[in-house]
Scaffold this active site. Structure first.
Site, PDB file in Angstrom:
ATOM      1  N   GLY A  68       0.819  -1.193   0.000  1.00 11.67           N
ATOM      2  CA  GLY A  68       0.000   0.000   0.000  1.00 11.67           C
ATOM      3  C   GLY A  68       0.858   1.250   0.000  1.00 11.67           C
ATOM      4  O   GLY A  68       2.073   1.198   0.232  1.00 11.67           O
ATOM      5  N   GLY A 116       0.328  -5.274   0.508  1.00 10.35           N
ATOM      6  CA  GLY A 116      -0.850  -5.228  -0.352  1.00 10.35           C
ATOM      7  C   GLY A 116      -0.670  -5.958  -1.663  1.00 10.35           C
ATOM      8  O   GLY A 116      -1.645  -6.395  -2.272  1.00 10.35           O
ATOM      9  N   GLU A 139       5.425  -6.126   7.689  1.00  7.20           N
ATOM     10  CA  GLU A 139       4.780  -5.056   8.459  1.00  7.20           C
ATOM     11  C   GLU A 139       5.396  -4.798   9.827  1.00  7.20           C
ATOM     12  O   GLU A 139       5.378  -3.651  10.304  1.00  7.20           O
ATOM     13  CB  GLU A 139       3.282  -5.357   8.608  1.00  7.20           C
ATOM     14  CG  GLU A 139       2.471  -5.147   7.350  1.00  7.20           C
ATOM     15  CD  GLU A 139       2.621  -6.255   6.320  1.00  7.20           C
ATOM     16  OE1 GLU A 139       2.142  -6.087   5.187  1.00  7.20           O
ATOM     17  OE2 GLU A 139       3.228  -7.300   6.650  1.00  7.20           O
ATOM     18  N   ASP A 147      -1.612  -7.758   7.174  1.00  8.40           N
ATOM     19  CA  ASP A 147      -3.033  -7.575   6.883  1.00  8.40           C
ATOM     20  C   ASP A 147      -3.331  -8.134   5.501  1.00  8.40           C
ATOM     21  O   ASP A 147      -2.685  -9.078   5.068  1.00  8.40           O
ATOM     22  CB  ASP A 147      -3.425  -6.103   7.039  1.00  8.40           C
ATOM     23  CG  ASP A 147      -2.762  -5.186   6.009  1.00  8.40           C
ATOM     24  OD1 ASP A 147      -1.698  -5.549   5.476  1.00  8.40           O
ATOM     25  OD2 ASP A 147      -3.316  -4.101   5.734  1.00  8.40           O
TER      26      ASP A 147
END
Length: 346
Positions: A68, A116, A139, A147
């Site tokens: 992301g 992402g 992350e 995520d």
């Protein structure tokens, strides 16, 4: 905006629809508009009887997608905005949609595929890696937690390999991506142009049977003994202690890697992974991840981690608290508390 300026390029050829992430300077990092464009394209192609296969690739030579747009997340977290939560809501819905997409969804996981990027590829039905692939959920290094359904994928990897990848944020190549269940086929990068062309006229299964080759060795396979033993510990502190007590240099080096990560993120990640392993569906896991991600927006470690790794690039984050022993059970539980919007629905 010209066609080549569009961050998501869409085209159809024969019976295939091609989606290209087109921000090569940013290694095709995703923003909210891109997520919505991808979702809209998939909806249209699902309904189009002329489209038999969907293919996702990344523009440029560096990779499919680096994740992301964390600079935007950094600014949003600093100012207490709600843009990141809205982005994640739609991104996670897209991840679930990809997982249940009824037509072959071929993800070309060439080069860097992180965060992402894993979300828009590793939930697909046909996942292709090459000798250039570097797949990771990194992350914890920025004070965040895996995520985009990453805890679903990693909690279902063989043994405790997924816990190792989640806590360390380590990037793996093609062989280990296949071993960990993050990919299905290895295709040498030089064959990708021909593979992509053939998908327009032949079924995906037939094309992959022609181009897939034996993957490079899975390096993690040789370390399963200490990985499965050490990561079976109840807490992150005990995992580190077990790693340090092992005779293998790789285990001790791994302990050092983990200790450099955000202590809060490490403990939340371990809890999220174990929770994901008990949940029955990807959608349930994504709901858990959404709670965790929204809570992270108010955690000082997310802003500090992005600052250290991306903004100032001093690679010297000052985590708060700085030590695992200082992270309480209450600190961790806060990340899993129901959101206000959930309470409003009850």
């Amino acid at each position: 905006m010209t066609v080549t300026d569009d961050p998501v390029l869409l085209r159809t050829e024969g019976h295939a629809a091609y989606l290209t992430l087109n921000r090569p300077r940013a290694i095709n990092a995703l923003d909210h508009a891109m997520v919505n464009r991808i979702a809209g394209a998939l909806t249209a192609w699902e309904r189009d009887p002329e489209v038999a296969t969907v293919v996702i690739t990344g523009a440029g030579e560096r990779g499919l997608c680096a994740g992301g747009d964390i600079r935007s997340i950094y600014e949003d977290a600093r100012t207490g905005g709600g843009a990141s939560a809205a982005f994640w809501r739609d991104e996670y819905r897209l991840n679930a949609y990809i997982a249940r997409f009824p037509k072959p969804y071929v993800a070309i996981m060439d080069g860097i595929v992180m965060g992402g990027g894993v979300g828009v590829s590793a939930h697909g039905s046909v996942r292709v890696v090459t000798e250039r692939s570097r797949v990771a959920m990194p992350e914890t290094g920025i004070g965040f937690v895996p995520d985009v359904g990453g805890t679903w994928l990693l909690s279902r990897a063989p043994g405790l390999l997924g816990t190792h990848l989640a806590l360390t944020g380590a990037a793996v190549g093609a062989g280990d991506a296949l071993l960990c269940g993050l990919a299905d086929h290895f295709v040498p990068a030089e064959h990708l142009p021909a593979l992509l062309a053939d998908l327009a006229t032949h079924p995906a299964r037939e094309v992959l049977s022609e181009y897939a080759r034996h993957a490079p060795e899975a390096g993690l396979a040789a370390h399963r003994d200490w990985i499965d033993h050490c990561y079976a510990a109840e807490t992150v502190e005990e995992i580190v202690d077990r790693l340090l007590a092992r005779g293998e240099p790789a285990a001790r080096e791994t302990a050092g890697t983990i200790l450099a990560r955000s202590p809060v993120a490490l403990k939340v990640t371990l809890a999220a992974l174990r929770g994901a392993g008990e949940l029955a569906t990807l959608e349930q896991v994504l709901e858990q991840e959404y709670r965790v991600s929204c809570a992270a927006l108010s955690s000082p470690d997310l802003v500090e981690g992005i600052r250290a790794q991306v903004i100032d690039k001093d690679r010297a984050p000052r985590w708060s608290p700085p030590a695992l022993a200082e992270v309480t059970a209450e600190d961790v539980a806060r990340f899993f508390a129901p959101l206000r919007e959930e309470a409003d629905r009850t």
